[in-house]
Design a protein around this motif. Structure first.
Motif, PDB file in Angstrom:
ATOM      1  N   THR A   1      78.952 -29.082 -19.790  1.00 59.48           N
ATOM      2  CA  THR A   1      77.632 -28.521 -20.093  1.00 59.48           C
ATOM      3  C   THR A   1      76.521 -29.104 -19.216  1.00 59.48           C
TER       4      THR A   1
ATOM      5  N   VAL B   1      85.513 -24.125 -20.532  1.00 60.47           N
ATOM      6  CA  VAL B   1      84.303 -23.528 -21.098  1.00 60.47           C
ATOM      7  C   VAL B   1      83.150 -24.297 -20.462  1.00 60.47           C
TER       8      VAL B   1
ATOM      9  N   VAL C   1      79.161 -24.269 -18.162  1.00 65.96           N
ATOM     10  CA  VAL C   1      78.001 -23.684 -17.501  1.00 65.96           C
ATOM     11  C   VAL C   1      78.421 -23.306 -16.076  1.00 65.96           C
TER      12      VAL C   1
ATOM     13  N   ILE D   1      79.220 -20.391 -19.968  1.00 68.20           N
ATOM     14  CA  ILE D   1      78.069 -20.552 -20.853  1.00 68.20           C
ATOM     15  C   ILE D   1      76.850 -20.075 -20.071  1.00 68.20           C
TER      16      ILE D   1
ATOM     17  N   GLU E   1      71.215 -22.288 -24.425  1.00 62.10           N
ATOM     18  CA  GLU E   1      72.609 -22.519 -24.042  1.00 62.10           C
ATOM     19  C   GLU E   1      73.428 -23.173 -25.145  1.00 62.10           C
ATOM     20  N   SER E   2      72.785 -23.914 -26.041  1.00 67.43           N
ATOM     21  CA  SER E   2      73.545 -24.445 -27.181  1.00 67.43           C
ATOM     22  C   SER E   2      73.989 -23.311 -28.099  1.00 67.43           C
TER      23      SER E   2
ATOM     24  N   ALA F   1      74.500 -20.241 -27.120  1.00 70.57           N
ATOM     25  CA  ALA F   1      75.542 -19.533 -26.368  1.00 70.57           C
ATOM     26  C   ALA F   1      76.880 -20.250 -26.505  1.00 70.57           C
ATOM     27  N   LEU F   2      76.849 -21.576 -26.486  1.00 71.38           N
ATOM     28  CA  LEU F   2      78.078 -22.358 -26.627  1.00 71.38           C
ATOM     29  C   LEU F   2      78.720 -22.129 -27.994  1.00 71.38           C
TER      30      LEU F   2
ATOM     31  N   ILE G   1      80.290 -18.669 -28.152  1.00 78.22           N
ATOM     32  CA  ILE G   1      81.550 -18.563 -27.408  1.00 78.22           C
ATOM     33  C   ILE G   1      82.692 -19.196 -28.199  1.00 78.22           C
TER      34      ILE G   1
END
Length: 853
Positions: A594, A617, A619, A638, A654-655, A657-658, A661
């Motif tokens: 990340t 997984v 970025v 991500i 992005e958290s 999005a994580l 996912i």
């Protein structure tokens, strides 16, 4: 007690086992599983207790066990198999080659300088990714029989050993390395005398011993100042890797660059190409200039036409603050002797490393390396772009896109990082060639032939081994903190061998954003504690000793892991090293990454995971921009590669999005077992990940790129330039002087064309430009038409240059140049023209040698 002397006693090896001692002295064994198993079968527990170090391991073996092995037909058959393989690669040394360090003026093509080398955990001369990459570079060079030597430092304490306080705060200790338990030996000259080198320092001479490690075919030379003849301050230069004090850090980098080249000279190795792995070794170019001036009897301008054309510089750091720089007053004493050897003032030499020359500013090691090398690269495609932007101020007249920094994406040494189970599958389905040619299309294609069930069972074995190792290490950690027996007992059942296992292990720096996962702890707990689809996390990694923010991130992970709801499914493993990394990249199901884009230069841990079928997984940063595919399922991204100025907003987006996912894609895919069978879609993605990792991101591909793009052209150019008493270099120096004297006279008028006409795609636009060259001739320069889509009134985006030809000589130094431009795509274009020197990149990209219309 004073004047203590020492001696070392090793076991008496029976004659049938004599090869074990030879094998122990070449670290080649560590990337050959058959050789590793040979040691391990002697005594599995003793092998682990010795940290998988053959020399230390040998001191634990009783003579009775060695006698048993010397009569064990099965063991001897195994030993003979390894010996035959070893000797097929490395011909036995000649009986008269007592001192192979002293060579007959050998021109080894490449000398690879690095502050750290991570070859194996038993040789702790590395801190992290930079060192492990350097180790993989040497291994791949050995496999490819590339004529390369490594140069580094031999640290008495290496990098720190990490342990956590009861509050979860990182502590550091620096245990002393016992050189008797390393496969190092002193380098000697032709007469058998131990080699020392000397460097002029601010407080007298710095004397260093030269040691040697065999990394397969590649010799790694290491310098050590811990000698009785040195003062305590000088002895401490090679005490710790990455010393915190500027004075010691500078001395280390002087020793690596200047001392490293003198060490090669002492063993009669004359490199044709020097590769500087990060800026730490940039001083090597100063010593090389001085040696060439002395040996070839040339002046500095001539030597300056040779050295940069035979130097490669790889930069790994995408932020300016990460590049070493030192106050000029600290550097000056080390350069006093170069004033006479190079024939210029110390101030002039200092200016080569200053962002603004002659400014009395700090000496930046990367600036010095950039100015002293023709071949420069970042370590991924994205990082190359970042590096061009970051260092564009050194080429102020060039468009950012044309800043002369290329990219060679890092790779990992497949045989070192593949799991034992996967290696056996490769042997069965692919054949033994995968070790030496891992990126071969035929080998990649055969991965699809591996049965799904076999691949899945192999991965389950790796996951089970990871969990057993985590339990063992956790018990050791908590026992060391005097934890209650009840806590120790609970750790025996930590983690679930069947649960989806996510690995997060890397340096704990703020830009790596370990905190991203903990943005919504309630949501995270729900993911972890699911009854039907449980998830577990294994964390490991070190923070820099002076990085309290990074230490705080570790503490936050540890505090979360102690929560009663999740403590059986979240662990933090102390003292991250190659051994722990190996288990994680073998046994995890997901590799989580990340970073804050674009601050991850490359990131090779995800590559190591990918070759083992672990899905990434991540970025879209570093290598994953090249590894991720929208068309082939082999991992998840991500975000979409956005870059934000508001970091808090970026973290929030992005958290979420994580979490999305994990909940909607990763977990359902892992637990999708139709009819209670195998996770077929997951296994298909595993195979795609393995193929991608081996084909695109192996160190053999990386080293082959360095060889074709940099090493071979640089070595050939070096040979050309030094031939006939360096006549070629002398001519280039004379041409540079001529250009410097006459460049200011050049004038170029704005290019002319029928811009009022409307052009259609597929048509050509004729352009002409008048250029005044003065006394220069047309074959000494290139005139280029530069055009591209107009980004603003005075800015061209993604411009391209088209070479123009001389069509008319107007006399008195005036010429008309012309070309036809093909209209390939619709849009509003801007254009201009420029004059640059004709020649290779070293002359073409000289700052100041560009004249725009």
């Amino acid at each position: 007690m004073t004047h203590i002397q020492t001696f070392q006693v090793f076991p008496d090896i029976p004659k049938p086992l004599a090869f074990l001692e030879e094998l122990s002295q070449n670290i080649w064994w560590c990337w050959n599983y058959d050789a590793v198993e040979l040691f391990r079968r002697i005594d599995t527990r003793g092998w682990d207790k010795a940290g998988r170090n053959p020399l230390l391991f040998s001191t634990y073996l009783p003579q009775e066990r060695l006698k048993e092995l010397s009569e064990d037909k099965s063991f001897l058959a195994h030993l003979n198999r390894v010996r035959e393989n070893y000797h097929a690669i490395f011909a036995p040394a000649r009986p008269d080659a007592e001192y192979p360090d002293a060579r007959e003026g050998q021109h080894t093509e490449i000398a690879y300088f690095s502050m750290e080398f991570g070859v194996h955990e038993s040789i702790p001369l590395f801190a992290g990714g930079l060192g492990i990459l350097a180790g993989d570079h040497l291994k791949a060079a050995s496999d490819k029989a590339l004529p390369l030597v490594g140069v580094g430092l031999l640290y008495r304490h290496g990098y720190f050993r990490q342990f956590l306080s009861t509050e979860g705060w990182q502590q550091e200790e620096y245990p002393e390395i016992n050189f008797f338990h390393l496969p190092v030996r002193r380098a000697r000259d032709a007469s058998g005398k131990r080699i020392h080198i000397s460097i002029e320092g601010p407080e007298g001479n710095i004397i260093a011993a030269v040691w040697r490690i065999a990394v397969g075919r590649v010799p790694l030379f290491l310098l050590d100042t811990n000698l009785p003849e040195n003062s305590p301050e000088i002895r401490n230069i090679t005490s710790r890797l990455y010393a915190g004090e500027d004075r010691i850090r500078l001395a280390q980098e002087v020793l690596l660059g200047i001392g490293g080249l003198r060490a090669l000279e002492a063993v009669n190795i004359k490199p044709m190409v020097c590769h500087i792995n990060e800026g730490h070794a940039a001083f090597v170019s100063l010593e090389r200039l001085a040696q060439i001036i002395s040996e070839m009897k040339v002046d500095l301008p001539t030597a300056m036409e040779i050295v940069p054309r035979a130097t490669v510089f790889t930069t790994h750091t995408p932020v300016p603050a990460g590049h070493d720089e030192f106050p000029a007053y600290l550097v000056r004493p080390y350069l006093n002797s170069f004033e006479k050897r190079l024939g210029v003032s110390v101030d002039e030499i200092l200016s080569w490393g200053q962002a603004v020359p002659n400014s009395n500013g700090p000496v930046n090691m990367s600036v010095l390396a950039l100015r002293m090398s023709q071949y420069r690269n970042g370590v991924s495609k994205l990082h190359g772009k970042v590096a061009r932007r970051m260092w564009s101020h050194l080429w102020p007249d060039m468009p950012e896109k044309e800043v002369p920094i290329k990219s060679v994406t890092n790779g990992v040494h497949i045989a070192s990082w593949i799991s034992h189970e996967n290696a056996l599958l490769f042997d069965r389905y692919i054949g033994p060639d995968w070790r030496l040619h891992p990126s071969s299309p035929d080998i990649i294609r055969r991965i699809d032939d591996i049965y799904e069930e076999e691949l899945w069972r192999a991965h389950e074995m790796s996951r089970s081994r990871l969990i057993r190792t985590c339990r063992k290490l956790m018990i050791e950690q908590y026992t060391g903190r005097n934890a209650p027996k009840s806590v120790i007992k609970e750790l025996e059942a930590a983690l679930d061998p069947d649960a989806l296992t996510i690995g997060f292990s890397r340096r704990f720096a703020s830009y790596k954003r370990a905190h991203l996962l903990f943005s919504d702890t309630r949501r995270l707990k729900n993911i972890i504690t699911s009854k039907t689809c449980p998830v577990q996390f294994v964390f490991s990694g070190k923070a820099h000793p002076r990085d309290n923010e990074g230490k705080g991130l570790i503490q936050r992970v540890v505090e979360f892991a102690r929560d009663s709801e999740v403590r059986h499914r979240v662990v933090f493993i102390e003292n991250y090293d190659i051994h722990i990394a190996r288990h994680l990249v073998h046994g995890a199901d997901i590799w989580l990454n990340t970073p804050r884009r674009p601050l991850e230069a490359c990131g090779t841990s995800g590559m190591k995971a990918a070759i083992n079928g672990v899905l990434n997984v991540s970025v879209l940063d570093g290598w994953w921009c090249e590894g991720y595919s929208d068309t082939v399922e082999r991992g998840w991204r991500i975000g979409n590669g956005e870059e934000y100025s508001d970091h808090a907003y970026q973290d929030a987006v992005e958290s979420q999005a994580l979490y999305n996912i994990l909940e909607n894609d990763v977990i359902p895919c892992f637990y999708e077992r139709i009819g209670g069978g195998l996770p077929s879609r997951w296994i298909k993605m595993m195979k795609a990940s393995m193929k991608m990792g081996m084909q695109q991101f192996c160190s053999h591909r990386m080293v082959a790129e360095y060889e074709s793009l940099f090493y071979a052209p640089a070595a050939n150019r070096y040979a050309e330039l030094i031939a006939d008493n360096a006549q070629g270099a002398k001519q280039l120096a004379a041409q540079r002087r001529r250009l410097k004297e006459m460049w200011k006279s050049i004038r170029i008028e704005p290019p002319k064309s029928d811009v009022h006409r409307v052009f259609r795609v597929g048509e050509s636009m004729p352009v002409r430009v008048e250029v005044y060259l003065g006394e220069l001739l047309p074959d000494e320069v290139e005139v280029e038409f530069y055009y591209g889509i107009l980004k603003s009134v005075d800015r061209i985006g993604s411009g391209r240059a088209e070479r123009m030809l001389t069509v008319e000589n107007l006399g008195n130094g005036k010429y008309i140049y012309a070309c036809d431009i093909s209209c390939r795509a619709a849009g509003r274009y801007g254009f201009t023209a420029r004059v640059i020197p004709r020649g290779d990149d070293w002359i073409k990209f000289t700052p100041g040698f560009v004249k725009w219309a």
